[in-house]
Design a protein around this motif. Structure first.
Motif, PDB file in Angstrom:
ATOM      1  N   GLU A 151     -32.259 -61.075  -4.333  1.00  0.00           N
ATOM      2  CA  GLU A 151     -32.348 -62.334  -3.600  1.00  0.00           C
ATOM      3  C   GLU A 151     -32.602 -62.161  -2.114  1.00  0.00           C
ATOM      4  O   GLU A 151     -33.027 -63.097  -1.438  1.00  0.00           O
ATOM      5  N   THR A 202     -34.693 -63.231  -7.517  1.00  0.00           N
ATOM      6  CA  THR A 202     -33.551 -63.470  -8.388  1.00  0.00           C
ATOM      7  C   THR A 202     -33.038 -62.152  -8.940  1.00  0.00           C
ATOM      8  O   THR A 202     -33.763 -61.141  -8.954  1.00  0.00           O
ATOM      9  N   ARG A 203     -31.788 -62.176  -9.397  1.00  0.00           N
ATOM     10  CA  ARG A 203     -31.215 -61.023 -10.086  1.00  0.00           C
ATOM     11  C   ARG A 203     -31.192 -61.229 -11.591  1.00  0.00           C
ATOM     12  O   ARG A 203     -30.690 -60.374 -12.335  1.00  0.00           O
ATOM     13  N   ASP A 204     -31.704 -62.365 -12.053  1.00  0.00           N
ATOM     14  CA  ASP A 204     -31.717 -62.685 -13.482  1.00  0.00           C
ATOM     15  C   ASP A 204     -32.763 -61.812 -14.170  1.00  0.00           C
ATOM     16  O   ASP A 204     -33.955 -62.086 -14.117  1.00  0.00           O
TER      17      ASP A 204
END
Length: 339
Positions: free
Chosen positions: A227, A246-248
């Motif tokens: 992020e 994102t870290r998703d």
């Protein structure tokens, strides 16, 4: 009519032709052989990359009249309009009498070629050397079937599992031969993944270079997962990159697949490595081990959330190779990566 042994020999040759094509670019490596009614090879072809003629069309272009021939193809002929037209239609229009192929095309848009051929009166034979073709196309088939890239996780560590010294220094744990192999592996990937922490700490260029420092023909797309923004003066800004934002990991991998990425090479630090392992997203491990002892807290892999030895993730070694003073261990999860 040709015997099954002839089909197998032709298919084995078609697989060798397919290996001439690029492993990167999103498309599969495919080979095609055209046989006469007597079983002799009259033409052959392979796919040379996105936007070029597919293997079947490449082979057909080398004969004046394909009527009555048998096409032996490593993958089911495609049935959709992409950058080129459907191969099933090309084979039908050419008058090919029979199509022999190894593996069904798992693509949602491209599958269905065999059915289209049968409906047009073309005899089809499927599954010839299926296991060999599955092994040859494993990474592309796996990625296409599940809709996320094949993920190869690489790290370099000392013999005691440390990726850096206590002060954070890590160049160079391994020697020149090992580092050059990494560059070659980068050149075989569609994308190279790192976390924002690695970009901020190391400012990598993430290029693939030869022994003399020259750029190799294929350069992987850098992808920064996290992020935090990439620093304005980062080397990556000079060559272009994708910022995931994102870290998703599931979201990132699905997005990369949609961008045509089928092979992802991960070089992030222990945070990204641990997240991918814990999420069950690693298909293959490439672990470079140097004959050094470093000690300290900076391990190559961090906390995986495994409370006891009984919860350990089992791997299978598939290769061990010496590279100068270092060794490269290739391993696969005993249980396949998450679908």
């Amino acid at each position: 009519m040709p015997q099954p042994e002839l089909y197998e020999a032709a298919m084995r040759h078609a697989l060798s032709l397919a290996a001439n094509g690029p492993v990167t670019g999103g498309n599969p490596q495919v080979g095609c052989v055209l046989l006469s009614p007597e079983g002799e090879i009259v033409a052959e072809g392979w796919h040379r990359g996105a936007g070029t003629a597919h293997a079947e069309v490449d082979a057909l272009s080398k004969v004046a009249d394909a009527r009555g021939l048998t096409a032996v193809v490593t993958l089911e002929p495609c049935n959709h309009h992409g950058r080129t037209g459907p191969c099933s239609v090309a084979l039908i229009e050419a008058g090919v009498a029979r199509v022999v192929y190894a593996v069904d095309d798992p693509g949602r848009a491209s599958a269905g070629g065999a059915e289209h051929l049968r409906n047009a009166g073309v005899e089809t034979v499927q599954g010839v050397l299926k296991d060999e073709a599955e092994t040859f196309l494993e990474k592309w088939l796996t990625a296409t079937r599940r809709g996320t890239p094949w993920v190869t996780l690489k790290w370099a560590a000392s013999l005691d599992g440390r990726s850096a010294a206590a002060d954070g220094s890590s160049q160079w744990i391994t020697g020149t031969a090992a580092r050059q192999r990494v560059h070659e592996q980068r050149a075989e990937a569609d994308a190279i993944l790192v976390g924002t922490g690695t970009v901020i700490a190391d400012d990598p260029s993430l290029t693939a270079r030869g022994d003399a420092g020259e750029f190799l023909e294929h350069q992987p797309l850098p992808v920064v997962i996290g992020e935090r923004p990439v620093p304005e003066n980062a080397k990556l800004r000079q060559r272009g990159y994708v910022a995931a934002g994102t870290r998703d990991l599931d979201l990132v991998l699905r997005d990369l697949f949609g961008r045509g990425i089928r092979r992802a090479y991960v070089e992030g630090g222990p945070t990204l490595a641990s997240a991918l392992i814990a999420a069950g997203r690693v298909d293959e491990y490439l672990v470079y081990i140097a004959p050094k002892l470093i000690g300290g807290p900076r391990t190559a892999v961090g906390d995986l959330g495994l409370p006891s030895i009984g919860d350990a993730i089992d791997l299978t070694f598939t290769a061990v190779e010496s590279l100068g003073d270092d060794i490269l261990i290739t391993a696969r999860p005993a249980t396949p990566a998450k679908e």
